[in-house]
Design a protein around this motif. Structure first.
Motif, mmCIF file in Angstrom:
data_model
loop_
_atom_site.group_PDB
_atom_site.id
_atom_site.type_symbol
_atom_site.label_atom_id
_atom_site.label_comp_id
_atom_site.label_asym_id
_atom_site.label_seq_id
_atom_site.Cartn_x
_atom_site.Cartn_y
_atom_site.Cartn_z
ATOM 1 N N ASP A 38 -19.490 -66.116 -68.553
ATOM 2 C CA ASP A 38 -19.471 -64.773 -69.139
ATOM 3 C C ASP A 38 -19.966 -63.720 -68.148
ATOM 4 O O ASP A 38 -19.398 -62.633 -68.043
ATOM 5 C CB ASP A 38 -20.323 -64.730 -70.415
ATOM 6 C CG ASP A 38 -19.695 -65.490 -71.562
ATOM 7 O OD1 ASP A 38 -18.474 -65.779 -71.515
ATOM 8 O OD2 ASP A 38 -20.426 -65.800 -72.535
ATOM 9 N N VAL A 39 -21.033 -64.054 -67.410
ATOM 10 C CA VAL A 39 -21.569 -63.114 -66.422
ATOM 11 C C VAL A 39 -20.546 -62.866 -65.316
ATOM 12 O O VAL A 39 -20.325 -61.726 -64.899
ATOM 13 C CB VAL A 39 -22.905 -63.635 -65.839
ATOM 14 C CG1 VAL A 39 -23.330 -62.836 -64.622
ATOM 15 C CG2 VAL A 39 -23.988 -63.619 -66.902
ATOM 16 N N ILE A 40 -19.904 -63.930 -64.853
ATOM 17 C CA ILE A 40 -18.902 -63.779 -63.790
ATOM 18 C C ILE A 40 -17.716 -62.970 -64.306
ATOM 19 O O ILE A 40 -17.214 -62.078 -63.621
ATOM 20 C CB ILE A 40 -18.451 -65.152 -63.253
ATOM 21 C CG1 ILE A 40 -19.616 -65.863 -62.554
ATOM 22 C CG2 ILE A 40 -17.286 -64.998 -62.279
ATOM 23 C CD1 ILE A 40 -19.345 -67.319 -62.203
ATOM 24 N N ARG A 41 -17.264 -63.276 -65.538
ATOM 25 C CA ARG A 41 -16.146 -62.509 -66.119
ATOM 26 C C ARG A 41 -16.505 -61.037 -66.257
ATOM 27 O O ARG A 41 -15.683 -60.158 -66.002
ATOM 28 C CB ARG A 41 -15.763 -63.088 -67.484
ATOM 29 C CG ARG A 41 -14.891 -64.284 -67.393
ATOM 30 C CD ARG A 41 -14.353 -64.676 -68.778
ATOM 31 N NE ARG A 41 -13.846 -66.025 -68.726
ATOM 32 C CZ ARG A 41 -14.450 -67.086 -69.264
ATOM 33 N NH1 ARG A 41 -15.560 -66.951 -69.944
ATOM 34 N NH2 ARG A 41 -13.922 -68.285 -69.141
ATOM 35 N N ASP A 42 -17.750 -60.765 -66.687
ATOM 36 C CA ASP A 42 -18.197 -59.379 -66.828
ATOM 37 C C ASP A 42 -18.177 -58.674 -65.472
ATOM 38 O O ASP A 42 -17.690 -57.544 -65.356
ATOM 39 C CB ASP A 42 -19.605 -59.351 -67.436
ATOM 40 C CG ASP A 42 -20.093 -57.942 -67.685
ATOM 41 O OD1 ASP A 42 -19.349 -57.157 -68.309
ATOM 42 O OD2 ASP A 42 -21.228 -57.623 -67.261
ATOM 43 N N GLY A 43 -18.692 -59.364 -64.445
ATOM 44 C CA GLY A 43 -18.663 -58.793 -63.101
ATOM 45 C C GLY A 43 -17.241 -58.573 -62.614
ATOM 46 O O GLY A 43 -16.934 -57.547 -62.005
ATOM 47 N N THR A 45 -14.598 -58.050 -64.483
ATOM 48 C CA THR A 45 -14.037 -56.930 -65.243
ATOM 49 C C THR A 45 -14.516 -55.592 -64.674
ATOM 50 O O THR A 45 -13.720 -54.672 -64.478
ATOM 51 C CB THR A 45 -14.424 -57.044 -66.729
ATOM 52 O OG1 THR A 45 -13.936 -58.287 -67.234
ATOM 53 C CG2 THR A 45 -13.851 -55.904 -67.539
ATOM 54 N N ARG A 46 -15.835 -55.506 -64.402
ATOM 55 C CA ARG A 46 -16.362 -54.257 -63.836
ATOM 56 C C ARG A 46 -15.771 -53.985 -62.451
ATOM 57 O O ARG A 46 -15.430 -52.843 -62.135
ATOM 58 C CB ARG A 46 -17.892 -54.308 -63.765
ATOM 59 C CG ARG A 46 -18.528 -54.021 -65.116
ATOM 60 C CD ARG A 46 -20.036 -53.896 -65.047
ATOM 61 N NE ARG A 46 -20.589 -55.245 -65.151
ATOM 62 C CZ ARG A 46 -21.421 -55.779 -64.268
ATOM 63 N NH1 ARG A 46 -21.829 -55.111 -63.231
ATOM 64 N NH2 ARG A 46 -21.871 -57.007 -64.431
ATOM 65 N N TYR A 47 -15.619 -55.023 -61.639
ATOM 66 C CA TYR A 47 -15.049 -54.860 -60.304
ATOM 67 C C TYR A 47 -13.606 -54.359 -60.392
ATOM 68 O O TYR A 47 -13.218 -53.427 -59.692
ATOM 69 C CB TYR A 47 -15.113 -56.193 -59.543
ATOM 70 C CG TYR A 47 -14.452 -56.152 -58.188
ATOM 71 C CD1 TYR A 47 -15.110 -55.613 -57.094
ATOM 72 C CD2 TYR A 47 -13.170 -56.639 -58.008
ATOM 73 C CE1 TYR A 47 -14.509 -55.560 -55.850
ATOM 74 C CE2 TYR A 47 -12.556 -56.600 -56.769
ATOM 75 C CZ TYR A 47 -13.231 -56.055 -55.692
ATOM 76 O OH TYR A 47 -12.618 -56.003 -54.470
ATOM 77 N N VAL A 48 -12.825 -54.992 -61.270
ATOM 78 C CA VAL A 48 -11.422 -54.593 -61.416
ATOM 79 C C VAL A 48 -11.322 -53.151 -61.921
ATOM 80 O O VAL A 48 -10.507 -52.368 -61.425
ATOM 81 C CB VAL A 48 -10.671 -55.573 -62.350
ATOM 82 C CG1 VAL A 48 -9.311 -55.020 -62.749
ATOM 83 C CG2 VAL A 48 -10.514 -56.923 -61.670
ATOM 84 N N LYS A 49 -12.172 -52.779 -62.885
ATOM 85 C CA LYS A 49 -12.155 -51.395 -63.382
ATOM 86 C C LYS A 49 -12.482 -50.412 -62.266
ATOM 87 O O LYS A 49 -11.838 -49.371 -62.137
ATOM 88 C CB LYS A 49 -13.167 -51.228 -64.523
ATOM 89 C CG LYS A 49 -12.698 -51.762 -65.837
ATOM 90 C CD LYS A 49 -13.732 -51.513 -66.921
ATOM 91 C CE LYS A 49 -13.298 -52.100 -68.238
ATOM 92 N NZ LYS A 49 -14.324 -51.916 -69.278
ATOM 93 N N THR A 119 -11.183 -60.842 -56.459
ATOM 94 C CA THR A 119 -10.845 -61.293 -57.816
ATOM 95 C C THR A 119 -10.424 -62.756 -57.789
ATOM 96 O O THR A 119 -10.738 -63.508 -58.712
ATOM 97 C CB THR A 119 -9.740 -60.437 -58.451
ATOM 98 O OG1 THR A 119 -8.561 -60.498 -57.654
ATOM 99 C CG2 THR A 119 -10.178 -58.999 -58.614
ATOM 100 N N GLU A 120 -9.732 -63.149 -56.733
ATOM 101 C CA GLU A 120 -9.332 -64.557 -56.604
ATOM 102 C C GLU A 120 -10.560 -65.461 -56.496
ATOM 103 O O GLU A 120 -10.636 -66.507 -57.147
ATOM 104 C CB GLU A 120 -8.441 -64.715 -55.370
ATOM 105 C CG GLU A 120 -7.845 -66.081 -55.213
ATOM 106 C CD GLU A 120 -6.919 -66.154 -54.005
ATOM 107 O OE1 GLU A 120 -7.007 -67.151 -53.275
ATOM 108 O OE2 GLU A 120 -6.122 -65.219 -53.794
ATOM 109 N N MET A 121 -11.539 -65.045 -55.693
ATOM 110 C CA MET A 121 -12.769 -65.831 -55.542
ATOM 111 C C MET A 121 -13.531 -65.932 -56.861
ATOM 112 O O MET A 121 -14.055 -66.997 -57.207
ATOM 113 C CB MET A 121 -13.674 -65.204 -54.480
ATOM 114 C CG MET A 121 -13.192 -65.371 -53.072
ATOM 115 S SD MET A 121 -14.338 -64.507 -51.968
ATOM 116 C CE MET A 121 -13.588 -64.860 -50.403
#
Length: 162
Positions: A38-43, A45-49, A119-121
């Motif tokens: 969840d933490v990685i997904r949140d990061g 998501t924020r990075y992609v935004k 994002t791939e990493m």
């Protein structure tokens, strides 16, 4: 004496101190894995935004198709060339720009999601979270399945003896 059911036998097995300890450990590992994902997904998501916003702002500042302003179709460009309003070079440049804009519109529909090496990493990290615990989790699940089968067999044997 009433024979024990599969459920009763399994509860006895599951309530043994070593089984309770193993279950707590496995639950803690699974929760930690879920939290890490969840933490990685949140990061991610924020990075992609952040990257998408930066990319959108850059695109808004610079329109590569500004040369097509005032042109509504390829036919209009061809007609202007036919009437001598624009040169052959200008027509070719406008036609190339028109085709590039159409290609960009079509590709944007398919690839709206931002993607780069970061994002791939992060996607790989999400998939690999908890890999080092996979054997332990698999072993625990296998033990539970075996215990359930044994409890079912014992329950069936108890019913047959009755």
């Amino acid at each position: 004496m009433k024979p024990k059911t599969k459920k009763e036998l399994f509860l006895e097995w599951a309530n043994q101190p070593d089984q309770l300890k193993a279950e707590r450990e496995v639950k803690a590992v699974r929760k930690a894995m879920d939290d890490a994902r969840d933490v990685i997904r949140d990061g991610l998501t924020r990075y992609v935004k952040k990257k998408t916003k930066a990319r959108s702002m850059a695109k808004a500042e610079e329109d590569p198709f500004a040369g097509l302003a005032g042109w509504e179709s390829m036919e209009q460009i061809q007609d202007a060339y036919g009437y001598g309003e624009i040169t052959a070079d200008r027509r070719d440049k406008l036609a190339d720009l028109w085709e590039a804009r159409e290609a960009a519109r079509n590709s944007r529909k398919a690839a709206d999601k931002y993607h780069d090496l970061v994002t791939e990493m992060l996607d790989v990290a999400i998939r690999r979270v908890g890999e080092e615990y996979a054997d332990k989790l698999f072993e625990y699940d296998q033990q539970r399945r075996q215990a359930e089968k044994q409890c079912e067999q014992l329950a069936m044997e108890g019913m047959m003896k009755k």
